[in-house]
Design an enzyme around this catalytic site. Structure first.
Site, PDB file in Angstrom:
ATOM      1  N   CYS A  36      -1.409  31.981  82.544  1.00  0.00           N
ATOM      2  CA  CYS A  36      -2.469  32.637  83.333  1.00  0.00           C
ATOM      3  C   CYS A  36      -1.909  33.879  84.020  1.00  0.00           C
ATOM      4  O   CYS A  36      -0.831  33.830  84.617  1.00  0.00           O
ATOM      5  CB  CYS A  36      -3.010  31.673  84.387  1.00  0.00           C
ATOM      6  SG  CYS A  36      -3.524  30.089  83.702  1.00  0.00           S
ATOM      7  N   TYR A  38      -2.606  35.308  86.723  1.00  0.00           N
ATOM      8  CA  TYR A  38      -2.422  35.271  88.176  1.00  0.00           C
ATOM      9  C   TYR A  38      -1.459  34.195  88.645  1.00  0.00           C
ATOM     10  O   TYR A  38      -1.300  33.977  89.837  1.00  0.00           O
ATOM     11  CB  TYR A  38      -3.775  35.090  88.878  1.00  0.00           C
ATOM     12  CG  TYR A  38      -4.649  33.990  88.300  1.00  0.00           C
ATOM     13  CD1 TYR A  38      -4.214  32.675  88.266  1.00  0.00           C
ATOM     14  CD2 TYR A  38      -5.905  34.289  87.779  1.00  0.00           C
ATOM     15  CE1 TYR A  38      -5.010  31.670  87.739  1.00  0.00           C
ATOM     16  CE2 TYR A  38      -6.712  33.291  87.249  1.00  0.00           C
ATOM     17  CZ  TYR A  38      -6.258  31.978  87.238  1.00  0.00           C
ATOM     18  OH  TYR A  38      -7.042  30.992  86.709  1.00  0.00           O
ATOM     19  N   GLY A  79       3.679  24.367  86.877  1.00  0.00           N
ATOM     20  CA  GLY A  79       3.554  24.097  85.462  1.00  0.00           C
ATOM     21  C   GLY A  79       2.445  23.102  85.113  1.00  0.00           C
ATOM     22  O   GLY A  79       1.501  22.930  85.859  1.00  0.00           O
ATOM     23  N   ARG A 150      -7.180  32.828  82.031  1.00  0.00           N
ATOM     24  CA  ARG A 150      -6.462  31.584  81.725  1.00  0.00           C
ATOM     25  C   ARG A 150      -6.297  31.454  80.207  1.00  0.00           C
ATOM     26  O   ARG A 150      -7.066  30.766  79.536  1.00  0.00           O
ATOM     27  CB  ARG A 150      -7.233  30.365  82.266  1.00  0.00           C
ATOM     28  CG  ARG A 150      -7.360  30.360  83.767  1.00  0.00           C
ATOM     29  CD  ARG A 150      -8.041  29.108  84.269  1.00  0.00           C
ATOM     30  NE  ARG A 150      -7.233  27.924  84.056  1.00  0.00           N
ATOM     31  CZ  ARG A 150      -6.187  27.583  84.791  1.00  0.00           C
ATOM     32  NH1 ARG A 150      -5.819  28.321  85.805  1.00  0.00           N
ATOM     33  NH2 ARG A 150      -5.506  26.494  84.527  1.00  0.00           N
ATOM     34  N   CYS A 285       7.564  24.827 100.841  1.00  0.00           N
ATOM     35  CA  CYS A 285       6.178  24.966 100.373  1.00  0.00           C
ATOM     36  C   CYS A 285       6.197  25.450  98.928  1.00  0.00           C
ATOM     37  O   CYS A 285       7.069  26.236  98.538  1.00  0.00           O
ATOM     38  CB  CYS A 285       5.458  25.972 101.275  1.00  0.00           C
ATOM     39  SG  CYS A 285       3.942  26.638 100.579  1.00  0.00           S
ATOM     40  N   ASP A 286       5.217  25.016  98.202  1.00  0.00           N
ATOM     41  CA  ASP A 286       5.045  25.388  96.801  1.00  0.00           C
ATOM     42  C   ASP A 286       4.955  26.913  96.607  1.00  0.00           C
ATOM     43  O   ASP A 286       5.307  27.435  95.562  1.00  0.00           O
ATOM     44  CB  ASP A 286       3.742  24.707  96.350  1.00  0.00           C
ATOM     45  CG  ASP A 286       3.375  24.987  94.937  1.00  0.00           C
ATOM     46  OD1 ASP A 286       4.285  25.110  94.118  1.00  0.00           O
ATOM     47  OD2 ASP A 286       2.169  25.063  94.645  1.00  0.00           O
ATOM     48  N   CYS A 326      -5.202  38.501 115.591  1.00  0.00           N
ATOM     49  CA  CYS A 326      -5.608  37.100 115.413  1.00  0.00           C
ATOM     50  C   CYS A 326      -5.692  36.389 116.764  1.00  0.00           C
ATOM     51  O   CYS A 326      -6.630  35.626 117.024  1.00  0.00           O
ATOM     52  CB  CYS A 326      -4.619  36.358 114.524  1.00  0.00           C
ATOM     53  SG  CYS A 326      -4.660  36.879 112.809  1.00  0.00           S
ATOM     54  N   CYS A 335      -9.523  29.755 111.363  1.00  0.00           N
ATOM     55  CA  CYS A 335      -8.586  29.991 110.244  1.00  0.00           C
ATOM     56  C   CYS A 335      -7.127  30.067 110.663  1.00  0.00           C
ATOM     57  O   CYS A 335      -6.244  30.037 109.817  1.00  0.00           O
ATOM     58  CB  CYS A 335      -8.968  31.245 109.468  1.00  0.00           C
ATOM     59  SG  CYS A 335      -8.484  32.778 110.255  1.00  0.00           S
ATOM     60  N   CYS A 357      -8.567  38.814 105.777  1.00  0.00           N
ATOM     61  CA  CYS A 357      -9.219  38.770 107.091  1.00  0.00           C
ATOM     62  C   CYS A 357     -10.682  39.223 107.042  1.00  0.00           C
ATOM     63  O   CYS A 357     -11.562  38.531 107.574  1.00  0.00           O
ATOM     64  CB  CYS A 357      -8.420  39.613 108.077  1.00  0.00           C
ATOM     65  SG  CYS A 357      -9.208  39.730 109.681  1.00  0.00           S
TER      66      CYS A 357
HETATM   67  S1  SF4 Z   1     -10.537  36.091 111.027  1.00  0.00           S
HETATM   68 FE1  SF4 Z   1      -8.883  37.600 110.719  1.00  0.00          FE
HETATM   69  S2  SF4 Z   1      -8.267  38.259 112.761  1.00  0.00           S
HETATM   70 FE2  SF4 Z   1      -9.470  36.386 112.979  1.00  0.00          FE
HETATM   71  S3  SF4 Z   1      -7.898  34.780 113.080  1.00  0.00           S
HETATM   72 FE3  SF4 Z   1      -8.615  34.935 110.939  1.00  0.00          FE
HETATM   73  S4  SF4 Z   1      -7.192  36.350 109.941  1.00  0.00           S
HETATM   74 FE4  SF4 Z   1      -6.919  36.579 112.165  1.00  0.00          FE
HETATM   75  S1  SF4 Z   2       0.461  27.350 101.349  1.00  0.00           S
HETATM   76 FE1  SF4 Z   2       0.626  28.779 103.116  1.00  0.00          FE
HETATM   77  S2  SF4 Z   2      -0.276  27.693 104.829  1.00  0.00           S
HETATM   78 FE2  SF4 Z   2       0.187  26.156 103.245  1.00  0.00          FE
HETATM   79  S3  SF4 Z   2       2.229  25.364 103.743  1.00  0.00           S
HETATM   80 FE3  SF4 Z   2       2.500  27.074 102.320  1.00  0.00          FE
HETATM   81  S4  SF4 Z   2       2.812  28.866 103.634  1.00  0.00           S
HETATM   82 FE4  SF4 Z   2       1.931  27.277 104.919  1.00  0.00          FE
END
Ligand code: SF4
Ligand code: SF4
Length: 381
Positions: A36, A38, A79, A150, A285-286, A326, A335, A357
């Protein structure tokens, strides 16, 4: 009182040994029959092999014997993890039973597997059913979307093989969810994708944005936001809430209600699912399988690997590295700045903002009143 923007090491979930424990295992590393565009694993680094029985046994013992959690989840990943062969998973289950017996434990173990579905036949499906494996199947959407990026190593699309595999899962009553990337080809197609997945029998849907600026397959933030808005409108308009589950909406609602959402990307602290590679190396982390994020080898002490080493520090950086934007954002608790992997946009304070964002903001603004409606409904039950 803790100042905003500060999170302490003792808030890292990995310091709490009784918390449900998850481990991702990559039995064949990055080996895959697909190529793939991506994929975050480079095809040139694909090597064929399989985790040795000794490492498999060590991994199962380590995860079962050395933590106090009542619930342990093991996710088999690649994989393409089906290349390990059925006998590999039979051994894994034997080792799990052995480890439980050795510990005299009643811990609940659950196994899940993330697959492209092309190798699933009746035998695999019946094995998954008999052993209560949850199957995650990678399915981007209808034929043209699924086949856009894919392709197999020879450049051929495999949509039909994936659908055949999915058919076996359904016929055998295997519990499954779908994992769909949101890539450039998906632009404006949220409604189509939702309708297709729903008609295909998916009741649990996960959507994964492809963040690859400058690449033809990467989606931009606003198109991603619009795509998720369209999915939400379909889900809401069809009265599917409570019948069909879209992970992002569930997690956002849980965060809105100040409950634990359970998705690392939308949690204040991450690092809940370390990964064991085919050679026994363990990473935080993966998405960060790099020397910098190497925790050690599965043969090392569990405490140094999972509980008081680099992993808790990795986890709290998700919050402590947030930019001011943020920290001052009205959507912060929805988020928590998203995944650090996607934080690539420079800001005035020298910290990085999430590339998605604008898309998150679009979605959260769009669903704000619905979140309140759902939250009021749940609290009134
Ligand atoms: S919406 Fe954007 S500015 Fe707000 S916490 Fe999420 S990533 Fe940060
Ligand atoms: S995928 Fe992103 S948010 Fe999740 S454990 Fe890994 S770094 Fe953290």
């Amino acid at each position: 009182m803790q100042p905003p923007g500060v999170i302490h090491l003792d808030q890292a979930s990995r310091l709490w040994k009784k918390k449900p424990f998850s481990l991702m295992v990559k039995p064949v590393g990055n080996f895959c029959n697909l190529n793939c565009s991506y994929c975050y694993y480079s095809p040139s680094s694909c090597t064929h092999g399989r985790m040795s029985d000794d490492l498999l046994r060590e991994s199962m013992y380590k995860v079962i014997v050395h933590n106090e959690s009542d619930e342990i989840s093991i996710c088999w990943h690649g994989g393409e993890p089906l290349f390990a062969g059925l006998d590999f998973y039979e051994k894994a289950l034997d080792f799990q039973r052995e480890a439980l017996k050795a510990k005299g434990s009643l811990q609940k173990i659950s196994n899940s597997i993330q697959t492209n579905g092309t190798l699933i036949d009746r035998k695999w499906a019946s094995f998954f059913r008999e052993n209560n494996f949850l199957a995650g199947i990678s399915l981007d959407g209808p034929r043209d979307i699924h086949n856009a990026f894919r392709l197999n190593i020879a450049g051929l699309p495999l949509f039909d093989k994936t659908m055949e595999g999915l058919g076996h899962l359904i016929d055998h009553g295997v519990e499954f969810n779908t994992l769909s990337t949101v890539n450039a080809y998906c632009k404006g197609r949220g409604a189509d994708v939702y309708g297709f997945l729903r008609d295909s029998g998916s009741r649990f849907m996960q959507f994964l944005p492809v963040v690859s600026p400058g690449k033809t397959w990467g989606i931009n933030a606003l198109d991603y936001g619009r795509f998720m808005v369209d999915i939400f409108d379909q889900w809401w308009g069809n009265h599917d809430a409570g019948k069909y589950y879209v992970q992002l909406f569930d997690v956002t609602l849980a965060n809105y209600m100040s409950m634990e959402g359970g998705l690392c990307q939308f949690s204040p602290v991450c690092g809940d699912v370390p990964v064991v590679e085919m050679d026994g190396k363990v990473y935080a982390c993966d998405h960060f399988v790099t020397p910098e994020h190497l925790l050690g080898s599965i043969a090392d002490e569990a405490d140094s690997l999972f509980f008081n080493g680099k992993l808790p520090n990795f986890g709290i950086r998700k919050f402590s590295a947030l930019p001011k934007k943020c920290l001052n954002c009205e959507h912060l608790k929805l988020c928590y700045g998203g995944c650090p992997e996607h934080r690539i946009v420079n800001t005035a304070d020298g910290r990085k903002l999430n590339y998605l964002c604008e898309g998150y903001t679009l979605l959260f603004d769009h669903i704000q009143s619905r979140l309140k409606e759902m939250s009021d409904f749940i609290r009134g039950l």
